[in-house]
Design a protein around this motif. Structure first.
Motif, PDB file in Angstrom:
ATOM      1  N   ASN A 143      76.067 -40.468   1.214  1.00  0.00           N
ATOM      2  CA  ASN A 143      74.378 -40.823   1.579  1.00  0.00           C
ATOM      3  C   ASN A 143      73.444 -41.839   2.218  1.00  0.00           C
ATOM      4  N   ILE A 179      71.233 -50.245  -3.368  1.00  0.00           N
ATOM      5  CA  ILE A 179      71.867 -49.551  -4.976  1.00  0.00           C
ATOM      6  C   ILE A 179      73.526 -49.354  -5.169  1.00  0.00           C
ATOM      7  N   SER A 213      67.415 -45.583  -8.002  1.00  0.00           N
ATOM      8  CA  SER A 213      67.831 -44.412  -8.310  1.00  0.00           C
ATOM      9  C   SER A 213      68.772 -45.078  -9.628  1.00  0.00           C
ATOM     10  N   ASP A 269      64.232 -40.744   0.581  1.00  0.00           N
ATOM     11  CA  ASP A 269      65.905 -40.532  -0.053  1.00  0.00           C
ATOM     12  C   ASP A 269      65.891 -40.399  -1.488  1.00  0.00           C
ATOM     13  N   GLY A 286      68.113 -39.652  -3.376  1.00  0.00           N
ATOM     14  CA  GLY A 286      69.676 -39.631  -3.811  1.00  0.00           C
ATOM     15  C   GLY A 286      70.362 -39.208  -4.849  1.00  0.00           C
ATOM     16  N   SER A 287      70.049 -38.902  -5.761  1.00  0.00           N
ATOM     17  CA  SER A 287      70.748 -38.121  -6.817  1.00  0.00           C
ATOM     18  C   SER A 287      71.605 -36.675  -6.316  1.00  0.00           C
ATOM     19  N   SER A 313      72.656 -37.559  -2.012  1.00  0.00           N
ATOM     20  CA  SER A 313      74.301 -37.396  -2.446  1.00  0.00           C
ATOM     21  C   SER A 313      75.011 -36.687  -2.642  1.00  0.00           C
ATOM     22  N   SER A 328      72.665 -42.449 -11.060  1.00  0.00           N
ATOM     23  CA  SER A 328      71.001 -41.550 -11.638  1.00  0.00           C
ATOM     24  C   SER A 328      70.346 -42.316 -12.944  1.00  0.00           C
TER      25      SER A 328
END
Ligand SMILES: *Cc1c(COP(=O)(O)O)cnc(C)c1O
Length: 442
Positions: A137, A164, A215, A241, A243-244, A282, A380
């Protein structure tokens, strides 16, 4: 001349000689380590280092240290499902040793794109026009910024200008992309009007608004953020974005719907519906796939990302794409609950885990079954816990477990070792039984 010792057995006998005795030859010492599963040249290096250090008796432990540094499968009994240090989400990879139509169009016989098949699957899974895959990511965000905002401004809330996990810092990624960061609002509160002012300030040239999901932590109290649905009214493309890699808040792949611990986690489908032009996420967090990063959203923007020279440097290989392909199909088939290990582990009932713990303890005749909390992991869903059961042992025996041929990674709580079976595949329970029994032997 230095004494040459032929067999490992002979050397072990020699090991009892006091260390002021003459060292063995490098070759003999290396051969005495042949029971350690390392290529011979590395055993030779270790033997040489040990002799040079003046204490050749250290050779075996040096070789074992090196062996432990080699990539190998482990049993994750930490209760952290997507454990960042254990490769995040466990994922199955089935690939034949055959060529693959990675960049070959079987219909035309001409060159194809490695992105077209997987892009179609992912786009369908999140309701986007198009999607593409890069290595992670961080690479997805970097590519989006480089392709869409090079030499231009990108507005980011001060509350989202965050770091992060392993060193992904928004301002630094921004700098590397050649985009200019425009800070908006304050650390705890950023309103739509703050964005509006930043965009219309004289001399700014805002190409994108970047919304970053923080996150791995949660700020509580006097906080306010601006949701995508409002940002998308600003007349500038919004990149979220998230993230998870949660594909859809409704979790249609889970028969019982979204679990409690998922509440508040932004999802790709809803971020796009709320007006984001692109989302990035991601592949190996809540998506449960291999390490990868996904860019999904408007087709023209995805195409600009794909055409950027960095896309070539950030492209994933066929192994990753096949694994991600299989995982994405599970979502489209709505069978991710049974077939994506992350979701299988995350949704196993606490009762079923308690039952497995009872069986392991019965089989091993050691340990106590206790209630514990598992975590989704991968930085996350901060603060989320999944009630679970584990096996508790007195003292810290984690090093003994790590030392096994198939290492078991457990956690320690108040000087007790806890093995949370939620993150252990049921097929591995028997390994846990054996490991517990072996504690008596060692
Ligand atoms: C995890 C995460 C990243 C970094 O993703 P990688 O796949 O580890 O590179 C970036 N942004 C957000 C919001 C994240 O949660």
């Amino acid at each position: 001349m230095i004494e040459v010792v032929d067999s490992g057995l002979a050397f072990r006998t020699m090991g009892s000689v006091d260390s002021t005795s003459r060292p063995p030859s490098v070759d003999a010492l290396a051969r005495s380590l042949s029971h350690i599963d390392l290529p011979h040249p590395l055993l030779v290096d270790v033997a040489r280092q040990a002799i040079a250090s003046g204490d050749h008796h250290r050779a075996e432990s040096m070789a074992l240290d090196l062996r432990a540094a080699m990539l190998q499968p482990v049993i994750n009994a930490t209760g952290v499902i997507a454990h960042t240090n254990l490769g995040r989400s466990p994922v199955a990879v089935h690939v034949e040793s055959r060529a693959q139509n990675l960049e070959f169009d079987l219909r035309t016989g001409r060159r194809g794109s490695r992105q077209s098949g997987i892009g179609r699957l992912l786009a369908r899974a999140v309701g986007a026009e198009a999607a593409m895959v890069v290595n992670n990511n961080a690479a997805a965000v970097l590519l989006v910024l480089a392709a869409l905002a090079h030499d231009r401004d990108v507005a980011v809330s001060r509350g989202e200008s965050v770091e992060i996990g392993g060193g992904f810092r928004v301002p630094e990624v921004m700098e590397q992309s050649g985009a200019r960061l425009v800070d908006v609002g304050t650390t705890n509160r950023t309103r739509l009007d703050d964005y509006r002012k930043a965009i219309h300030r004289k001399g700014t040239d805002v190409a994108l608004v970047l919304k970053v999901h923080p996150s791995n932590y949660r700020v509580e109290g006097f906080v306010e953020e601006t949701p995508v649905s409002q940002l998308s009214t600003l007349g500038v493309d919004v990149v979220a974005d998230i993230g998870s890699g949660l594909l859809d808040e409704a979790c249609p792949w889970l028969p019982s719907g979204p679990p409690d611990w998922l509440r508040g986690e932004p999802a790709a489908r809803q971020s796009l519906e709320a007006g984001a032009s692109l989302v990035t996420f991601s592949g190996d967090k809540l998506l449960g796939g291999p390490q990868s990063g996904v860019i999904a959203g408007r087709a023209d923007l995805v195409a600009r990302c794909a055409a950027h020279p960095l896309a070539r440097a950030l492209r994933p290989g066929g192994l990753v794409l096949s694994a991600l392909h299989d995982v994405t199909i599970r979502y489209l088939d709505r069978t991710a609950c049974e077939h994506v290990p992350f979701w299988k582990m995350a949704t196993a009932s606490a009762d079923s885990i308690r039952h497995r713990c009872d069986q392991v303890v019965d089989g091993a005749r050691i340990g106590k079954v206790i209630a514990c909390d598992s975590l989704p992991g991968a930085g996350s869903t901060p603060g989320a816990h999944i009630p679970s059961f584990g096996i508790e042992l007195d003292g810290d025996v984690t090093a003994t477990f790590r030392d096994r041929e198939l290492p078991i990674v457990a956690r320690v709580r108040d000087d007790r070792t806890v093995l949370d079976l939620r993150t252990v595949a049921p097929d591995d329970d028997q390994h846990v039984v054996t490991a517990l029994r072996d504690l008596f032997v060692s």
